[in-house]
Scaffold this active site. Sequence first.
Site, PDB file in Angstrom:
ATOM      1  N   ASP A  93     -19.434 -15.439 -10.685  1.00  0.00           N
ATOM      2  CA  ASP A  93     -19.051 -14.392 -11.637  1.00  0.00           C
ATOM      3  C   ASP A  93     -18.634 -13.143 -10.878  1.00  0.00           C
ATOM      4  O   ASP A  93     -18.952 -12.967  -9.699  1.00  0.00           O
ATOM      5  CB  ASP A  93     -20.210 -14.084 -12.588  1.00  0.00           C
ATOM      6  CG  ASP A  93     -21.412 -13.482 -11.873  1.00  0.00           C
ATOM      7  OD1 ASP A  93     -21.881 -14.103 -10.894  1.00  0.00           O
ATOM      8  OD2 ASP A  93     -21.882 -12.400 -12.272  1.00  0.00           O
ATOM      9  N   GLU A 160     -24.802 -13.190 -11.479  1.00  0.00           N
ATOM     10  CA  GLU A 160     -25.407 -12.272 -10.514  1.00  0.00           C
ATOM     11  C   GLU A 160     -25.001 -10.835 -10.777  1.00  0.00           C
ATOM     12  O   GLU A 160     -25.816  -9.913 -10.673  1.00  0.00           O
ATOM     13  CB  GLU A 160     -25.024 -12.684  -9.092  1.00  0.00           C
ATOM     14  CG  GLU A 160     -25.815 -11.961  -7.997  1.00  0.00           C
ATOM     15  CD  GLU A 160     -25.260 -10.595  -7.636  1.00  0.00           C
ATOM     16  OE1 GLU A 160     -26.016  -9.771  -7.077  1.00  0.00           O
ATOM     17  OE2 GLU A 160     -24.063 -10.330  -7.903  1.00  0.00           O
TER      18      GLU A 160
END
Length: 457
Positions: A93, A160
């Site tokens: 991500d 994250e």
Amino acid sequence: MTTLTVDELRAAIERELPGVRADLEALVRIPGIAFDGFDFAPLERSAQAVAELMRGVGLDVQVSRIGDGHPAVIGRRPAPPGAPTVLLYAHHDVQPVGDLSKWESDPFEPTERDGRLYGRGAADDKAGVMAHIAALRAFGCGTDDDRLPLGVVVFVEGEEEFGSDSLPGLLEKHKAELAADVIVIADSGNWDIGVPALTTSLRGIVNSFVDVQVLESAVHSGMFGGPVPDALTVLCRMLATLHDENGDVAVPGLVSGEAAPLDYPVDRYRAEAGILDGVELIGTGRIVDRMWTKPALAVLGIDAPRTAEAPNALVPVARAKLSLRLAPGDDPKSAYQALTAHLEKHVPWGAKISFEFEHDGNACVIDATGKYFDAARSAFATAWDGTEPVEIGVGGSIPFIATFQEMFPGASILVTGVEDPHAKAHGPNESLHLGEFARVCLAEALLLHNVAEAAKS
């Protein structure tokens, strides 16, 4: 099985780099953002793309999530008898892009300029994903000439940048599958272009909100202005007490320490941070202490009327978001209590204040001694043509490293990465230095080689 030599690994990485770069660019084109309010469909595409890359190097792959969390990808192959296992971590991500007008090219169309690849996630952390893939491809993983000498688990997280809320659950759910002798976390950076680093300390974090209220509702600034304090003035006076006259954090009870004996020239720091001419630095002590082992406190945002829309009325309520970075050794819960107690002590004129906790994360310190750290240092020195890695701290926070330490206490945790001081991760025009990326890929392949050799001793 005869594994590859250092020279053979160097040649293999050179051979694989064009395909690795093409796959990195394909990942950068997927706008996988885990923040609320964004379309999460690209995260699903990103996870599937990472899963295919793992299958391509012969791993047994699964996509996993906890509840409504975003998809993580786990690829695994068992170790040969007597050989160690290495866990390779990264995340797929990315941060939101922010103001598009600040980007010199489309953030989701990778573009090369002056030896750097620009794009959101090009450095943080899709290059981390591809460094893992590159190292496995160098050993021929997934082919008939597979000569990887140890076991490997590749764990690529999907949220994250949004706080890793699912990570503890994922680690607990897959604890047996993720168990390893060495954990490589490719989400940090190097000291400079041409100078590799091992990250051995990171600060903790506490994010919270403070709310001020002085009136039931807005009132005419002319009719009532003077005796009535407006909420923004109250908030500003409170926030001004958070630092002393030198700019050091003035909240009692926070931990401070000393960083590694590295020289960080002020001119270099100012240039890398983009500080305007004439703007003074705040705080006291060495730059590395202020960045890595002393607390830092920033006002991230204020809720108040926009200037273009503000009426001639006294503001009844105001809110600020505060980010407190904690030195290694501090406790997030006690630090939050210290912050709220300080603000309560300094609220002026009897204004009403309240607090909202957002999230926190532990600092961590890594004892970088032992045969596997020696294996890593040798790999870095070889990849950087004899330049030994330095040990650095990081002013930012990766709270899940402490989670890995707690869950796998016997593992050696190596925190590395692909970023350099000019990568601008999280900001406009994020980029990856392609020459350094090639060294990172080689270093990781050499690390796997060295760990397997070290395990025999």
